[in-house]
Scaffold this motif. Structure first.
Motif, PDB file in Angstrom:
ATOM      1  N   ALA A 141      52.014  35.718  30.588  1.00 50.35           N
ATOM      2  CA  ALA A 141      53.082  36.721  30.549  1.00 50.35           C
ATOM      3  C   ALA A 141      53.943  36.641  31.802  1.00 50.35           C
ATOM      4  N   LEU A 142      53.298  36.496  32.944  1.00 54.11           N
ATOM      5  CA  LEU A 142      54.029  36.380  34.201  1.00 54.11           C
ATOM      6  C   LEU A 142      54.932  35.144  34.186  1.00 54.11           C
ATOM      7  N   GLY A 143      54.388  34.034  33.739  1.00 56.29           N
ATOM      8  CA  GLY A 143      55.169  32.793  33.688  1.00 56.29           C
ATOM      9  C   GLY A 143      56.344  32.867  32.738  1.00 56.29           C
ATOM     10  N   VAL A 144      56.126  33.450  31.567  1.00 51.92           N
ATOM     11  CA  VAL A 144      57.219  33.566  30.590  1.00 51.92           C
ATOM     12  C   VAL A 144      58.295  34.504  31.120  1.00 51.92           C
ATOM     13  N   ALA A 145      57.878  35.613  31.730  1.00 50.08           N
ATOM     14  CA  ALA A 145      58.857  36.553  32.281  1.00 50.08           C
ATOM     15  C   ALA A 145      59.659  35.908  33.410  1.00 50.08           C
ATOM     16  N   LEU A 146      58.992  35.172  34.285  1.00 48.50           N
ATOM     17  CA  LEU A 146      59.706  34.497  35.372  1.00 48.50           C
ATOM     18  C   LEU A 146      60.632  33.413  34.831  1.00 48.50           C
ATOM     19  N   ALA A 147      60.200  32.687  33.817  1.00 49.42           N
ATOM     20  CA  ALA A 147      61.070  31.690  33.191  1.00 49.42           C
ATOM     21  C   ALA A 147      62.284  32.368  32.566  1.00 49.42           C
ATOM     22  N   GLY A 148      62.055  33.535  31.971  1.00 48.63           N
ATOM     23  CA  GLY A 148      63.175  34.281  31.406  1.00 48.63           C
ATOM     24  C   GLY A 148      64.189  34.649  32.468  1.00 48.63           C
TER      25      GLY A 148
ATOM     26  N   SER B 177      65.693  43.003  37.624  1.00 45.50           N
ATOM     27  CA  SER B 177      65.776  44.295  38.304  1.00 45.50           C
ATOM     28  C   SER B 177      64.575  44.478  39.221  1.00 45.50           C
ATOM     29  N   ALA B 178      64.740  45.320  40.207  1.00 46.15           N
ATOM     30  CA  ALA B 178      63.656  45.580  41.150  1.00 46.15           C
ATOM     31  C   ALA B 178      62.427  46.112  40.428  1.00 46.15           C
ATOM     32  N   ALA B 179      62.623  47.004  39.477  1.00 46.65           N
ATOM     33  CA  ALA B 179      61.488  47.575  38.746  1.00 46.65           C
ATOM     34  C   ALA B 179      60.733  46.490  37.978  1.00 46.65           C
ATOM     35  N   ARG B 180      61.467  45.592  37.352  1.00 46.70           N
ATOM     36  CA  ARG B 180      60.824  44.516  36.600  1.00 46.70           C
ATOM     37  C   ARG B 180      60.038  43.599  37.536  1.00 46.70           C
TER      38      ARG B 180
ATOM     39  N   PHE C  10      54.902  41.674  39.827  1.00 47.71           N
ATOM     40  CA  PHE C  10      54.038  41.538  41.004  1.00 47.71           C
ATOM     41  C   PHE C  10      52.699  42.230  40.768  1.00 47.71           C
ATOM     42  N   LEU C  11      52.722  43.369  40.114  1.00 45.24           N
ATOM     43  CA  LEU C  11      51.480  44.084  39.809  1.00 45.24           C
ATOM     44  C   LEU C  11      50.595  43.274  38.865  1.00 45.24           C
TER      45      LEU C  11
ATOM     46  N   VAL D  39      44.966  38.049  40.323  1.00 44.34           N
ATOM     47  CA  VAL D  39      44.271  37.589  41.530  1.00 44.34           C
ATOM     48  C   VAL D  39      43.006  38.419  41.754  1.00 44.34           C
ATOM     49  N   GLY D  40      43.111  39.719  41.562  1.00 43.51           N
ATOM     50  CA  GLY D  40      41.944  40.585  41.726  1.00 43.51           C
ATOM     51  C   GLY D  40      40.822  40.228  40.771  1.00 43.51           C
ATOM     52  N   LEU D  41      41.160  39.984  39.522  1.00 44.39           N
ATOM     53  CA  LEU D  41      40.138  39.602  38.548  1.00 44.39           C
ATOM     54  C   LEU D  41      39.473  38.292  38.952  1.00 44.39           C
ATOM     55  N   ARG D  42      40.262  37.345  39.404  1.00 40.84           N
ATOM     56  CA  ARG D  42      39.715  36.054  39.803  1.00 40.84           C
ATOM     57  C   ARG D  42      38.788  36.198  41.013  1.00 40.84           C
ATOM     58  N   LEU D  43      39.223  36.977  41.998  1.00 40.55           N
ATOM     59  CA  LEU D  43      38.411  37.135  43.196  1.00 40.55           C
ATOM     60  C   LEU D  43      37.133  37.911  42.936  1.00 40.55           C
ATOM     61  N   LEU D  44      37.212  38.913  42.069  1.00 41.32           N
ATOM     62  CA  LEU D  44      36.036  39.714  41.772  1.00 41.32           C
ATOM     63  C   LEU D  44      35.027  38.964  40.904  1.00 41.32           C
TER      64      LEU D  44
END
Length: 105
Positions: free
Chosen positions: A67-74, A83-86, A91-92, A98-103
């Motif tokens: 999802a992050l990759g598709v949104a950034l590609a968009g 937009s800043a909110a997007r 980022f969240l 990252v949190g899931l991977r580290l945990l």
């Protein structure tokens, strides 16, 4: 190794989503074929990763990175809103992945 499979599967998820967008509702066979093949390969790689990783964690990371990759590609390729909110929401997602991977270790 399993985490590399999840990352590769997520990259293929980005490919299939963008290819299906370009397929214009499956009316363009080239992009449609790329999308279907990339989706199948993405599923296969995820399935191999699930031999080692817990399904909830691996699936959440796979979907999150895709999802992050598709949104950034968009934003970067297709000219969608940055937009800043997007960007904060994207980022969240990254922080969650990252949190899931580290945990998970």
């Amino acid at each position: 190794m399993a985490w590399l499979l999840v990352i590769a599967a997520a990259l293929l998820e980005i490919v299939w989503a963008l290819a299906l967008d370009r397929s214009d509702g499956f009316t363009r066979p080239g992009p449609a074929a790329v999308g279907v093949i990339a989706a199948a390969l993405s599923f296969v790689l995820l399935a191999f990763a699930l031999r080692v990783l817990p399904v909830g964690t691996a699936y959440a990371v796979w979907i999150g990175l895709g999802a992050l990759g598709v949104a950034l590609a968009g934003i970067l390729i297709l000219g969608e809103s940055a937009s800043a909110a997007r960007l904060v929401c994207l980022f969240l997602i990254l922080i969650g992945v990252v949190g899931l991977r580290l945990l998970e270790g």
